[in-house]
Each structure stands twice: as structure tokens, then as C-alpha cells.
Design a protein around this motif. Structure first.
Motif, PDB file in Angstrom:
ATOM      1  N   ASP A  16       0.807  -1.219   0.000  1.00 29.67           N
ATOM      2  CA  ASP A  16       0.000   0.000   0.000  1.00 29.67           C
ATOM      3  C   ASP A  16       0.841   1.270   0.000  1.00 29.67           C
ATOM      4  OD1 ASP A  16       0.837  -0.613   2.623  1.00 29.67           O
ATOM      5  OD2 ASP A  16      -0.692   0.703   3.463  1.00 29.67           O
ATOM      6  N   ASP A  17       2.149   1.145   0.209  1.00 29.92           N
ATOM      7  CA  ASP A  17       3.034   2.309   0.200  1.00 29.92           C
ATOM      8  C   ASP A  17       3.475   2.568  -1.243  1.00 29.92           C
ATOM      9  OD1 ASP A  17       5.332   3.996   0.249  1.00 29.92           O
ATOM     10  OD2 ASP A  17       5.671   3.467   2.351  1.00 29.92           O
ATOM     11  N   SER A  39      -2.543  -2.249  -4.532  1.00 31.84           N
ATOM     12  CA  SER A  39      -2.248  -1.419  -3.366  1.00 31.84           C
ATOM     13  C   SER A  39      -3.076  -1.783  -2.141  1.00 31.84           C
ATOM     14  CB  SER A  39      -2.470   0.061  -3.708  1.00 31.84           C
ATOM     15  OG  SER A  39      -3.804   0.274  -4.142  1.00 31.84           O
ATOM     16  N   THR A  40      -4.056  -2.673  -2.300  1.00 33.21           N
ATOM     17  CA  THR A  40      -4.867  -3.103  -1.161  1.00 33.21           C
ATOM     18  C   THR A  40      -5.038  -4.616  -1.202  1.00 33.21           C
ATOM     19  OG1 THR A  40      -7.038  -3.027  -2.248  1.00 33.21           O
ATOM     20  CG2 THR A  40      -6.177  -0.953  -1.353  1.00 33.21           C
ATOM     21  N   VAL A  61       2.492  -7.342   4.570  1.00 31.65           N
ATOM     22  CA  VAL A  61       1.574  -7.869   5.584  1.00 31.65           C
ATOM     23  C   VAL A  61       0.467  -6.870   5.907  1.00 31.65           C
ATOM     24  CG1 VAL A  61       1.365  -8.555   8.000  1.00 31.65           C
ATOM     25  CG2 VAL A  61       3.244  -9.439   6.615  1.00 31.65           C
ATOM     26  N   MET A  62       0.845  -5.619   6.151  1.00 34.48           N
ATOM     27  CA  MET A  62      -0.114  -4.606   6.588  1.00 34.48           C
ATOM     28  C   MET A  62      -0.731  -3.922   5.372  1.00 34.48           C
ATOM     29  SD  MET A  62       0.134  -5.101   9.777  1.00 34.48           S
ATOM     30  CE  MET A  62      -0.819  -3.732  10.430  1.00 34.48           C
ATOM     31  N   LEU A  63      -1.948  -4.337   5.022  1.00 39.26           N
ATOM     32  CA  LEU A  63      -2.629  -3.806   3.847  1.00 39.26           C
ATOM     33  C   LEU A  63      -4.025  -3.311   4.213  1.00 39.26           C
ATOM     34  CD1 LEU A  63      -1.823  -6.638   1.265  1.00 39.26           C
ATOM     35  CD2 LEU A  63      -0.862  -4.329   1.241  1.00 39.26           C
ATOM     36  N   PRO A  64      -4.538  -2.309   3.506  1.00 38.19           N
ATOM     37  CA  PRO A  64      -5.936  -1.902   3.706  1.00 38.19           C
ATOM     38  C   PRO A  64      -6.891  -2.980   3.188  1.00 38.19           C
ATOM     39  CG  PRO A  64      -4.660  -0.224   2.517  1.00 38.19           C
ATOM     40  CD  PRO A  64      -3.836  -1.465   2.537  1.00 38.19           C
TER      41      PRO A  64
END
Length: 243
Positions: A16-17, A39-40, A61-64
Motif C-alpha cells: 500500500d506504500d 495497493s490493497t 503484511v499490513m494492507l488496507p
């Protein structure tokens, strides 16, 4: 489009970055790889379901919307195995173990050096190629049907089975997912590709022709129609002595 047969390996980058996503994309493209991005987590799952599988997924790992862990689980359900390189700023042992237990093939902690990312990508692709080569050497079997994709050879009831290209691809696709219902849209994408201008009736016509050829060998009933969904290749029950 995520994956295309016969072209350079496609790597699916999910982060997502924007800065990280663009940097990884530029790095991989510089090495000659094709790159698709999302991106998500929701976008990644949708694209994986709508296209042929990529050669490798680089997954944050950390995604919207949906976490990378959930995306990883969805990847494990794909018909063909796809290696996953999981990225995370979290370096706790429990996080790494959890990702690997969900099916990730490797785990890289952010920040990372570009050279290390490339080394891991190359290693995973080499492993995938070796596994694919071993898999291609094994026949695909379903009752009296046997197919050796690497040799482009098939038999039905011990007799050679000659098929036109599209019927061959259809049968191979069904043999690789025995017992699984494959929708007409899925078969259309996997056999004819995204650029095909026809509709799903093309699948029905070719399945009908394939069944007719298999009927001659007495195994046309292995391909079942699942009304409203698509087709499934059944595995005949082989009775045991105690049955």
C-alpha cells in the motif's frame, strides 16, 4: 493482467506504500521481469481471482481492506502453487512464524537492501522452476485418462488420444484440478486468454467436442456439467477388495 503463458515471469507486487511499490517495480523491471501491482488486499484478491497466476507474489503484511495474511491464504487456494515473499516491518518471531504457517515461502523484514530482495526473488523462482519441471515429468491421471504435458502425449484406456490444441488445453486444465468445479469464465481465461473476443459459449462447444472424443474411449462421462457454474472432472471410484 497478472500472468501470461510463454512470456517472462510475472511478479505480482502488493504493497500500500506507493514509494515502496514503485521502487520494487522499478527494481524488478530493470532485471527483466514483468510486474503487476496492487495497493490493497481486496484489490490483490480480486486480481488473483481474475487472471492466470503469477510466477511469484511479493506481499506486504499490513494492507488496507484485507491483510497480507488473508491474501496469502487465498493464494494457497489457487490451482497452481505460487511462492509468496512476505514483507513486513514487524520482525517479531511470532509474526514470521505465523506468515510461514499460512503458506508464505519466505519472509523479508523492512527496511531491506534491494540486492537481498533480488536474491530472494531469484531463489524462489529457481525453486519454483525445479518444482514445475518435476511436476511436468509426472502424468496427470483420472481413471482411464493419462496425460504427460511435457511430452504432449495423452492416453484414454491405454490408447493414444489425439486432441486439437484447445481441447488439449481444456483437458489439461481440468486434469490439474480434479474434482474442482471450474467456471466457464475461468476456463475461458486459462485456455483462450484475456484478449479473446468470444464468449463462454465457446467453452461449451469445445467441451462438447472433447466429450465426444472421450466417449469413443468410453470415458466421456468423466467431464461433468455443474449447472449454472461450469465443469468438473470426476475421479472414478476404484473399488477395493473389501468393497
Amino acid at each position: 493482467m497478472i500472468g501470461v503463458m510463454g512470456e517472462l515471469p510475472t511478479i505480482f507486487v502488493v504493497d500500500d506504500d506507493p514509494a515502496i511499490r514503485q521502487a520494487i517495480t522499478a527494481l524488478l523491471e530493470q532485471e527483466g521481469y514483468r510486474v503487476a501491482t496492487a495497493s490493497t488486499g481486496g484489490q490483490a484478491i480480486a486480481r488473483l481471482a481474475a487472471a492466470p497466476p503469477p510466477a511469484l507474489v511479493v506481499l506486504d503484511v499490513m494492507l488496507p481492506e484485507r491483510s497480507g495474511y488473508e491474501v496469502c491464504q487465498r493464494i494457497q487456494a489457487l490451482p497452481a502453487p505460487v511462492p509468496v515473499l512476505m514483507l513486513s516491518a514487524r520482525d517479531e518471531l511470532a509474526d514470521r512464524v505465523y506468515g510461514l504457517e499460512l503458506g508464505a515461502t519466505d519472509y523479508l523484514t523492512k527496511p531491506f537492501e534491494p540486492s537481498e530482495l533480488l536474491a530472494r526473488v531469484r531463489s524462489l523462482l529457481r525453486f519454483r522452476e525445479r518444482a514445475s519441471a518435476a511436476d511436468r515429468a509426472q502424468p496427470l491421471l483420472a481413471g482411464p485418462l493419462a496425460m504427460w504435458p511435457a511430452e504432449h502425449r495423452a492416453e484414454a484406456g491405454g490408447q493414444p488420444l489425439d486432441l486439437p490444441p484447445k481441447e488439449w488445453q481444456l483437458l489439461e486444465t481440468l486434469l490439474r484440478s480434479p474434482g474442482v468445479v471450474l467456471g466457464r469464465e475461468t476456463l475461458l481465461r486459462q485456455v483462450w486468454g484475456y484478449d479473446f473476443a468470444g464468449d463462454t459459449r465457446t467453452v461449451d462447444v469445445h467441451i462438447q467436442r472433447l466429450r465426444a472424443r472421450l466417449d469413443i474411449a468410453g470415458c466421456g462421462d468423466l467431464i461433468q456439467t455443474v449447472r449454472g457454474f461450469g465443469y468438473r472432472l470426476t475421479i472414478p471410484h476404484v473399488p477395493h477388495a473389501a468393497d
